[in-house]
Design a protein around this motif. Structure first.
Motif, PDB file in Angstrom:
ATOM      1  N   MET A  85       0.855  -1.196   0.000  1.00 36.65           N
ATOM      2  CA  MET A  85       0.000   0.000   0.000  1.00 36.65           C
ATOM      3  C   MET A  85       0.886   1.239   0.000  1.00 36.65           C
ATOM      4  SD  MET A  85      -2.758   1.248   2.875  1.00 36.65           S
ATOM      5  CE  MET A  85      -3.755  -0.230   2.669  1.00 36.65           C
ATOM      6  N   GLN A  86       0.719   2.088  -1.026  1.00 34.17           N
ATOM      7  CA  GLN A  86       1.510   3.302  -1.104  1.00 34.17           C
ATOM      8  C   GLN A  86       0.904   4.375  -0.189  1.00 34.17           C
ATOM      9  OE1 GLN A  86       0.662   1.611  -4.138  1.00 34.17           O
ATOM     10  NE2 GLN A  86       2.628   0.612  -3.823  1.00 34.17           N
ATOM     11  N   ALA A  87       1.773   5.111   0.470  1.00 36.53           N
ATOM     12  CA  ALA A  87       1.331   6.134   1.412  1.00 36.53           C
ATOM     13  C   ALA A  87       1.548   7.515   0.817  1.00 36.53           C
ATOM     14  CB  ALA A  87       2.106   6.007   2.719  1.00 36.53           C
ATOM     15  N   ASN A  88       0.637   8.425   1.137  1.00 33.96           N
ATOM     16  CA  ASN A  88       0.785   9.820   0.722  1.00 33.96           C
ATOM     17  C   ASN A  88       1.065  10.647   1.961  1.00 33.96           C
ATOM     18  OD1 ASN A  88       0.494  12.504  -0.147  1.00 33.96           O
ATOM     19  ND2 ASN A  88      -0.910  11.903  -1.767  1.00 33.96           N
ATOM     20  N   PHE A  89       2.346  10.969   2.159  1.00 28.88           N
ATOM     21  CA  PHE A  89       2.785  11.772   3.291  1.00 28.88           C
ATOM     22  C   PHE A  89       3.179  13.176   2.853  1.00 28.88           C
ATOM     23  CE2 PHE A  89       4.177   7.425   4.919  1.00 28.88           C
ATOM     24  CZ  PHE A  89       3.087   7.287   5.770  1.00 28.88           C
ATOM     25  N   ARG A 108      10.365  15.439   3.939  1.00 26.90           N
ATOM     26  CA  ARG A 108       9.364  15.687   4.972  1.00 26.90           C
ATOM     27  C   ARG A 108       8.222  14.700   4.805  1.00 26.90           C
ATOM     28  NH1 ARG A 108       5.134  20.704   5.115  1.00 26.90           N
ATOM     29  NH2 ARG A 108       4.294  19.429   3.430  1.00 26.90           N
ATOM     30  N   LEU A 109       7.828  14.087   5.910  1.00 31.25           N
ATOM     31  CA  LEU A 109       6.677  13.187   5.933  1.00 31.25           C
ATOM     32  C   LEU A 109       5.638  13.786   6.873  1.00 31.25           C
ATOM     33  CD1 LEU A 109       8.677   9.871   6.498  1.00 31.25           C
ATOM     34  CD2 LEU A 109       7.903  10.773   4.296  1.00 31.25           C
ATOM     35  N   VAL A 110       4.420  13.966   6.387  1.00 33.75           N
ATOM     36  CA  VAL A 110       3.350  14.524   7.213  1.00 33.75           C
ATOM     37  C   VAL A 110       2.226  13.501   7.317  1.00 33.75           C
ATOM     38  CG1 VAL A 110       1.793  16.472   7.582  1.00 33.75           C
ATOM     39  CG2 VAL A 110       3.922  16.808   6.312  1.00 33.75           C
ATOM     40  N   THR A 111       1.828  13.207   8.538  1.00 32.95           N
ATOM     41  CA  THR A 111       0.717  12.302   8.758  1.00 32.95           C
ATOM     42  C   THR A 111      -0.548  13.096   9.049  1.00 32.95           C
ATOM     43  OG1 THR A 111       1.358  12.122  11.082  1.00 32.95           O
ATOM     44  CG2 THR A 111       2.169  10.425   9.579  1.00 32.95           C
ATOM     45  N   ALA A 112      -1.689  12.458   8.867  1.00 33.10           N
ATOM     46  CA  ALA A 112      -2.972  13.130   9.013  1.00 33.10           C
ATOM     47  C   ALA A 112      -3.923  12.271   9.832  1.00 33.10           C
ATOM     48  CB  ALA A 112      -3.575  13.411   7.639  1.00 33.10           C
ATOM     49  N   TRP A 113      -5.086  12.825  10.127  1.00 31.79           N
ATOM     50  CA  TRP A 113      -6.091  12.075  10.879  1.00 31.79           C
ATOM     51  C   TRP A 113      -6.487  10.804  10.141  1.00 31.79           C
ATOM     52  CZ3 TRP A 113     -10.774  10.429   9.178  1.00 31.79           C
ATOM     53  CH2 TRP A 113     -11.287  11.010   8.003  1.00 31.79           C
ATOM     54  N   THR A 127      -3.456   5.687   7.822  1.00 32.72           N
ATOM     55  CA  THR A 127      -3.753   4.390   8.423  1.00 32.72           C
ATOM     56  C   THR A 127      -2.476   3.730   8.929  1.00 32.72           C
ATOM     57  OG1 THR A 127      -3.487   3.139   6.364  1.00 32.72           O
ATOM     58  CG2 THR A 127      -5.669   4.086   6.813  1.00 32.72           C
ATOM     59  N   THR A 128      -2.646   2.842   9.882  1.00 29.74           N
ATOM     60  CA  THR A 128      -1.507   2.067  10.393  1.00 29.74           C
ATOM     61  C   THR A 128      -0.876   1.261   9.275  1.00 29.74           C
ATOM     62  OG1 THR A 128      -2.534   1.934  12.579  1.00 29.74           O
ATOM     63  CG2 THR A 128      -0.830   0.315  12.076  1.00 29.74           C
ATOM     64  N   ALA A 129      -1.711   0.728   8.377  1.00 30.83           N
ATOM     65  CA  ALA A 129      -1.191  -0.067   7.258  1.00 30.83           C
ATOM     66  C   ALA A 129      -0.290   0.772   6.360  1.00 30.83           C
ATOM     67  CB  ALA A 129      -2.354  -0.645   6.457  1.00 30.83           C
ATOM     68  N   GLU A 130      -0.681   2.026   6.097  1.00 34.67           N
ATOM     69  CA  GLU A 130       0.156   2.897   5.268  1.00 34.67           C
ATOM     70  C   GLU A 130       1.507   3.147   5.933  1.00 34.67           C
ATOM     71  OE1 GLU A 130      -3.159   5.659   2.962  1.00 34.67           O
ATOM     72  OE2 GLU A 130      -2.608   6.134   5.037  1.00 34.67           O
ATOM     73  N   VAL A 131       1.484   3.401   7.225  1.00 30.31           N
ATOM     74  CA  VAL A 131       2.730   3.637   7.957  1.00 30.31           C
ATOM     75  C   VAL A 131       3.618   2.403   7.913  1.00 30.31           C
ATOM     76  CG1 VAL A 131       3.708   4.063  10.250  1.00 30.31           C
ATOM     77  CG2 VAL A 131       1.740   5.398   9.461  1.00 30.31           C
ATOM     78  N   GLU A 132       3.048   1.237   8.209  1.00 25.59           N
ATOM     79  CA  GLU A 132       3.849   0.009   8.278  1.00 25.59           C
ATOM     80  C   GLU A 132       4.358  -0.413   6.913  1.00 25.59           C
ATOM     81  OE1 GLU A 132       4.970  -1.040  11.021  1.00 25.59           O
ATOM     82  OE2 GLU A 132       3.712   0.309  12.209  1.00 25.59           O
ATOM     83  N   ASP A 133       3.567  -0.210   5.877  1.00 22.73           N
ATOM     84  CA  ASP A 133       4.038  -0.551   4.531  1.00 22.73           C
ATOM     85  C   ASP A 133       5.197   0.348   4.117  1.00 22.73           C
ATOM     86  OD1 ASP A 133       2.214  -2.575   4.330  1.00 22.73           O
ATOM     87  OD2 ASP A 133       0.840  -1.509   3.011  1.00 22.73           O
ATOM     88  N   PHE A 134       5.102   1.632   4.436  1.00 22.10           N
ATOM     89  CA  PHE A 134       6.201   2.549   4.125  1.00 22.10           C
ATOM     90  C   PHE A 134       7.463   2.132   4.870  1.00 22.10           C
ATOM     91  CE2 PHE A 134       8.787   6.270   5.140  1.00 22.10           C
ATOM     92  CZ  PHE A 134       8.930   6.886   3.909  1.00 22.10           C
ATOM     93  N   LEU A 135       7.319   1.823   6.145  1.00 23.57           N
ATOM     94  CA  LEU A 135       8.479   1.439   6.947  1.00 23.57           C
ATOM     95  C   LEU A 135       9.062   0.102   6.494  1.00 23.57           C
ATOM     96  CD1 LEU A 135       7.246   2.530  10.488  1.00 23.57           C
ATOM     97  CD2 LEU A 135       8.997   3.648   9.076  1.00 23.57           C
ATOM     98  N   ALA A 136       8.201  -0.809   6.105  1.00 24.97           N
ATOM     99  CA  ALA A 136       8.696  -2.099   5.614  1.00 24.97           C
ATOM    100  C   ALA A 136       9.511  -1.904   4.343  1.00 24.97           C
ATOM    101  CB  ALA A 136       7.521  -3.043   5.365  1.00 24.97           C
ATOM    102  N   ASP A 137       9.018  -1.058   3.439  1.00 21.84           N
ATOM    103  CA  ASP A 137       9.767  -0.778   2.217  1.00 21.84           C
ATOM    104  C   ASP A 137      11.083  -0.075   2.541  1.00 21.84           C
ATOM    105  OD1 ASP A 137       7.915  -1.941   0.580  1.00 21.84           O
ATOM    106  OD2 ASP A 137       6.988  -0.067  -0.096  1.00 21.84           O
ATOM    107  N   ALA A 138      11.025   0.908   3.456  1.00 28.77           N
ATOM    108  CA  ALA A 138      12.242   1.631   3.817  1.00 28.77           C
ATOM    109  C   ALA A 138      13.263   0.684   4.435  1.00 28.77           C
ATOM    110  CB  ALA A 138      11.908   2.757   4.795  1.00 28.77           C
ATOM    111  N   GLY A 139      12.805  -0.201   5.316  1.00 32.32           N
ATOM    112  CA  GLY A 139      13.718  -1.156   5.934  1.00 32.32           C
ATOM    113  C   GLY A 139      14.321  -2.115   4.926  1.00 32.32           C
ATOM    114  N   ARG A 140      13.494  -2.639   4.035  1.00 30.10           N
ATOM    115  CA  ARG A 140      13.997  -3.563   3.012  1.00 30.10           C
ATOM    116  C   ARG A 140      15.033  -2.881   2.131  1.00 30.10           C
ATOM    117  NH1 ARG A 140      12.328  -3.756  -1.929  1.00 30.10           N
ATOM    118  NH2 ARG A 140      10.356  -2.685  -1.446  1.00 30.10           N
ATOM    119  N   MET A 141      14.744  -1.662   1.721  1.00 30.18           N
ATOM    120  CA  MET A 141      15.665  -0.933   0.832  1.00 30.18           C
ATOM    121  C   MET A 141      16.953  -0.553   1.562  1.00 30.18           C
ATOM    122  SD  MET A 141      12.819   1.521  -0.956  1.00 30.18           S
ATOM    123  CE  MET A 141      11.463   0.835  -1.925  1.00 30.18           C
TER     124      MET A 141
END
Length: 353
Positions: free
Chosen positions: A1-5, A324-329, A332-346
């Motif tokens: 899931m791609q995140a829009n930050f 810069r990464l900006v989160t909003a109301w 979703t947790t899934a967006e955050v975790e998918d971004f972090l999983a990709d960042a960690g893998r890379m």
């Protein structure tokens, strides 16, 4: 899931806001603020801030900030602000225009917050020149700051002490005021009028509204002029109930703080994991809903190529990128975790969920 930050401006309107708009759309209502929603909003904000306030609704943060500053500075005034503030960088000259020509003067400080000693020194440098210098008139601070940090009540009070000693009006750009209150766990009054703030731009748009901001006056003597200035600026809505209803829905049952707490928690998770990845360094403490990080340019590029959206922010050394990464109301947790999983893998390091 791609995140829009990219920004909290990318978020939809919160359900409570949309419900309030639908409810306000039933039947006729008197125009120009003479409606029950506008009247209730003044009562609600007076209770929230624990004092009698005067409220002027507008649709944009630029309008709120420019209107507020026009009440505090004459055309020959100097308005002190952080060099990275929206007033200085992102308002397209609106504060200068609506004050009739006041000069914005940048005052530095670490992590997006103005240093009181630097403010004092800057004013000192201006005063000996008399009519040859823009006259110190106002100070504007941003809560939460453009660096994602927050001013504590004591920090606001320290700046207010300098400002009021020099007879400056004090404005707070509260585009992310909810995030700051949620982070500090304090009463809204503690970082506004109790600490010396004269005028607050209370931002709801980034926090879950469709398009709604409020200029909150803690000094009643400013109210009459504010009414004329808002009208002259073209920001007095005939159907003002739809602005007030958004704010009412945003504030109802503490929704504004619940939404902000969620955004802050998402940012904290991003910051905690990212700063432990190889080659990643946080540029500012993550205290609200923004994360500023410096990382290998290859990692930033790979995250963008994977579909994650964020903005580059400032300059970095060769082979490095600042983002810069900006989160909003609505993040979703899934967006955050998918971004972090990709960042960690890379980056060559797995990330625990």
């Amino acid at each position: 899931m791609q995140a829009n930050f990219a920004s909290d401006n990318v978020s939809p309107a919160a359900p409570s806001v949309m419900a309030a708009l639908v409810a306000a759309n039933a039947g006729p209502a008197m125009p120009y603020g003479a409606d029950p929603w506008s009247e209730r909003l003044t009562e609600t904000l007076s209770a929230l801030f624990e004092c009698e306030v005067t409220v002027f609704t507008v649709a944009t943060g630029t309008a709120a900030n420019a209107l507020a500053l026009s009440l505090l500075s004459p055309p020959w005034g100097a308005v002190y602000c952080h060099p990275d503030s929206h007033a200085q960088v992102d308002e397209c000259g609106a504060p200068e225009f609506w004050t009739g020509g006041a000069k914005l003067v940048g005052v530095g400080g670490d992590h997006g917050k103005i240093d009181p000693a630097a403010l004092d020194a800057t004013i000192d440098a201006a005063t000996p020149h008399g009519v040859h210098n823009a006259q110190p008139a106002a100070l504007t601070i941003t809560q939460a700051s453009e660096a994602g940090t927050v001013y504590t009540p004591d920090e606001v009070a320290a700046l207010a002490a300098v400002a009021h000693k020099r007879r400056l009006g004090l404005h707070m750009d509260g585009a992310r005021f909810a995030n700051a209150v949620a982070a500090l766990g304090c009463a809204p009054a503690d970082i506004t009028w109790r600490a010396g703030i004269d005028v607050l731009s209370l931002g709801a748009t980034k926090g879950g509204a469709l398009a709604a901001e409020a200029v909150v006056l803690f000094k009643p003597e400013l109210a009459e002029e504010a009414g004329f200035r808002r009208k002259r600026a073209g920001h007095l809505w005939s159907k003002s109930r739809f602005l007030a209803a958004q704010l009412e829905g945003w504030l109802a049952d503490g929704a504004w703080l619940a939404l902000a707490r969620h955004a802050n928690a998402c940012a904290a998770r991003l910051a905690t994991v990212l700063e432990n990845l190889p080659g990643v360094m946080l540029l500012h403490p993550c205290e609200a809903n923004e994360v500023f990080a410096e990382l290998p340019a290859s990692l930033a590029a790979s995250l963008g190529e994977a579909g994650h959206v964020f903005y580059p922010f400032g300059a970095a050394d060769a082979g490095r990128s600042a983002i810069r990464l900006v989160t909003a109301w609505s993040t979703t947790t899934a967006e955050v975790e998918d971004f972090l999983a990709d960042a960690g893998r890379m980056a060559g390091r797995s990330v625990a969920a």
